[in-house]
Scaffold this motif. Structure first.
Motif, PDB file in Angstrom:
ATOM      1  N   GLY A   1       4.637  13.618   3.332  1.00 29.65           N
ATOM      2  CA  GLY A   1       5.020  12.888   2.135  1.00 29.65           C
ATOM      3  C   GLY A   1       4.323  11.538   2.056  1.00 29.65           C
ATOM      4  N   ASN A   2       4.865  10.688   1.202  1.00 29.93           N
ATOM      5  CA  ASN A   2       4.295   9.366   0.957  1.00 29.93           C
ATOM      6  C   ASN A   2       4.936   8.316   1.852  1.00 29.93           C
ATOM      7  N   THR A   3       4.129   7.302   2.207  1.00 24.80           N
ATOM      8  CA  THR A   3       4.638   6.158   2.958  1.00 24.80           C
ATOM      9  C   THR A   3       4.265   4.898   2.190  1.00 24.80           C
ATOM     10  N   VAL A   4       5.270   4.110   1.856  1.00 24.92           N
ATOM     11  CA  VAL A   4       5.080   2.867   1.110  1.00 24.92           C
ATOM     12  C   VAL A   4       5.258   1.698   2.059  1.00 24.92           C
TER      13      VAL A   4
ATOM     14  N   GLY B   1       0.814  -1.200   0.000  1.00 23.93           N
ATOM     15  CA  GLY B   1       0.000   0.000   0.000  1.00 23.93           C
ATOM     16  C   GLY B   1       0.850   1.253   0.000  1.00 23.93           C
ATOM     17  N   ILE B   2       0.207   2.366  -0.266  1.00 23.92           N
ATOM     18  CA  ILE B   2       0.876   3.659  -0.250  1.00 23.92           C
ATOM     19  C   ILE B   2      -0.071   4.669   0.396  1.00 23.92           C
ATOM     20  N   ASP B   3       0.428   5.393   1.365  1.00 28.24           N
ATOM     21  CA  ASP B   3      -0.358   6.386   2.105  1.00 28.24           C
ATOM     22  C   ASP B   3       0.316   7.759   1.970  1.00 28.24           C
ATOM     23  N   ARG B   4      -0.490   8.792   1.961  1.00 28.34           N
ATOM     24  CA  ARG B   4       0.034  10.152   1.917  1.00 28.34           C
ATOM     25  C   ARG B   4      -0.551  10.927   3.100  1.00 28.34           C
TER      26      ARG B   4
END
Length: 491
Positions: A135-138, A127-130
């Motif tokens: 910023g983004n978290t993968v 998953g990817i969260d912003r």
């Protein structure tokens, strides 16, 4: 780094020792194991069939020197090359049998699902969260979960699925036997219908000849007008009966074609006559032979499956143990996931329901009731099978006696018919006597055909009641039942 959930907060060993025994003990209260099955199939069947005692003792000598297989082949010797060809066609193209085959496949797939429940479940999550201003978290992780079958609940569910599949196989085998028997019955029905058409045509021609004689005599003043009218009425009635029988023939042809998977265009013919089957001789028919009936096997296996469902419902009331594990991590960039951000975690959880308002107890009671219901269904199926065998054996004797008597009646009726018309032509009898003699002669001939067909169909009924095949040369897609599952399991 992610930490194993079991290490986040560790309770003291003393607390575990104090709490869990009390919890488990409270869950086990009132969870007594259900009673095992009390039915024993071998104890139900009689030692011998009551209707087979003393049947046709005069045929005993003809059976001496034959082994059991030869005697059974003689007993069920109904097949002809044309009939066997039709049976093979029905087995290959019957829509009903194809539907039953799909039901068996569905049960096999359900068994595969039940087996899969006993294996760990492994998955991959990404998953990817912003987050605002972050910023983004993968994230990427692999997860595994396994429910430990400590009480045998999953094992019971798998055995239930195995038994249900075995029951589906037995049901499919029964569908094949039923289809073969239906083709045999319909074939004999077609032969009778064709023979009746031929008989009515012959009778119509005979009555037309008699009418011509009476018309000629009436014109010459030898016969009265009443005789002429009666003769015309009789001839016309026979033509109408012929038309009706031709319709019956067409309908019988279409019924057989439907069994064969053909288009019902009434094109199939019956070139063969109704065969004469041998009398029931000293054929070994032990009552235990009924156990090979696939429908009884299916009913018994279904009963065993309900017993396993009860066992699974009982074991579902105990605590469950689940092992979990994961390996993965999260980062602000995908390239950083393969570095030091990866972590593993393992854990174990023991779950127990303290209060569910009696839901699981009620579910177990439902399964127990379903098992008791299936016990009665099985017993009813067994005694229905006994009734079918006894009725077929009794009918064999009764139909054979009727056939012998009607053979004699047919000869007498034909002689009376011929003699009455001769006496009528000489003025010694009135025409009503001729009509009565003709009616009796026709009744005797139609009864002979009906009884020959009934004898053949009753032999088929007895074959089905005993659970056997009509002929060993038939290529039947017989699927063996897993007999290892046919024992009474321990709940």
């Amino acid at each position: 780094m992610l930490s194993p959930p079991c290490l986040l907060k560790q309770p003291s060993l003393t607390m575990v020792k104090r709490v869990w025994p009390a919890v488990i003990a409270s869950l086990l209260v009132g969870c007594a194991a259900p009673q095992p099955l009390s039915i024993q199939p071998d104890a139900i069947a009689p030692e011998q069939w009551s209707s087979a005692q003393g049947m046709h003792p005069d045929a005993h000598d003809s059976a001496k020197g034959l082994d059991a297989e030869a005697q059974m082949a003689n007993f069920f010797g109904l097949h002809t090359p044309q009939l066997l060809t039709l049976v093979q066609e029905a087995l290959a193209h019957s829509h009903t049998l194809a539907s039953a085959r799909e039901k068996m496949l569905q049960s096999e797939l359900a068994l595969r699902i039940a087996k899969a429940d006993r294996f760990p479940t492994v998955g991959l999550t990404s998953g990817i969260d912003r987050v605002e201003d972050s910023g983004n978290t993968v994230s990427l992780s692999a997860n595994a979960s396994w429910s430990v079958d400590i009480w045998g609940e999953l094992s019971a569910s798998q055995k239930q699925a195995q038994l249900e599949y075995a029951a589906a196989v037995a049901t499919f085998n029964q569908e094949q036997i039923t289809l073969i028997a239906d083709v045999y019955r319909q074939w004999f029905q077609l032969q009778e219908a064709q023979l009746l058409v031929d008989l009515y045509k012959e009778r119509s021609q005979s009555l037309q000849s008699d009418l011509e004689v009476i018309e000629s005599g009436y014109l010459n003043g030898l016969y009265e007008a009443l005789d002429l009218y009666l003769a015309r009425n009789d001839a016309n009635a026979q033509v109408a009966a012929l038309a009706e029988q031709e319709q019956v023939l067409k309908e019988t042809q279409r019924s057989l074609e439907q069994l064969l998977g053909r288009y019902p265009d009434a094109a199939i013919g019956a070139d063969e006559a109704l065969p004469l089957i041998p009398m029931m001789s000293d054929v070994p028919l032990p009552a235990s032979i009924i156990k090979q009936r696939p429908d009884l096997q299916a009913s018994w296996l279904t009963l065993l499956a309900t017993d396993q469902a009860l066992a699974a419902a009982h074991r579902a009331r105990f605590p469950s143990l689940t092992l979990t594990g994961s390996y993965g991590g999260s980062s602000d960039a995908l390239s950083n996931l393969v570095g030091s951000n990866l972590a593993w975690s393992v854990g174990a959880s023991l779950a127990a329901t303290i209060f569910d308002a009696g839901q699981r107890e009620a579910n177990q009671s439902i399964k127990a009731s379903q098992r008791r219901e299936q016990e009665q269904v099985y017993l009813d199926a067994v005694y229905t099978a006994f009734t079918e065998v006894e009725n077929a054996l009794t009918a064999e004797s009764s139909l054979r006696k009727q056939y012998i008597l009607y053979l004699e009646a047919q000869d007498n009726a034909k002689q009376a018919e011929s003699l009455s018309f001769e006496r009528y032509q000489r003025g010694l009898e009135d025409y009503n006597t001729v009509l009565e003699a003709q009616r009796r002669s026709l009744d005797a001939q139609t009864n002979i055909l009906s009884l020959r067909r009934a004898l053949l169909q009753n032999r088929v009924d007895l074959m089905v009641a005993l659970g056997g095949q009509l002929d060993p040369s038939l290529t039947v897609e017989h699927t063996p039942v897993n007999t290892s599952q046919a024992e009474i399991p321990h709940s």
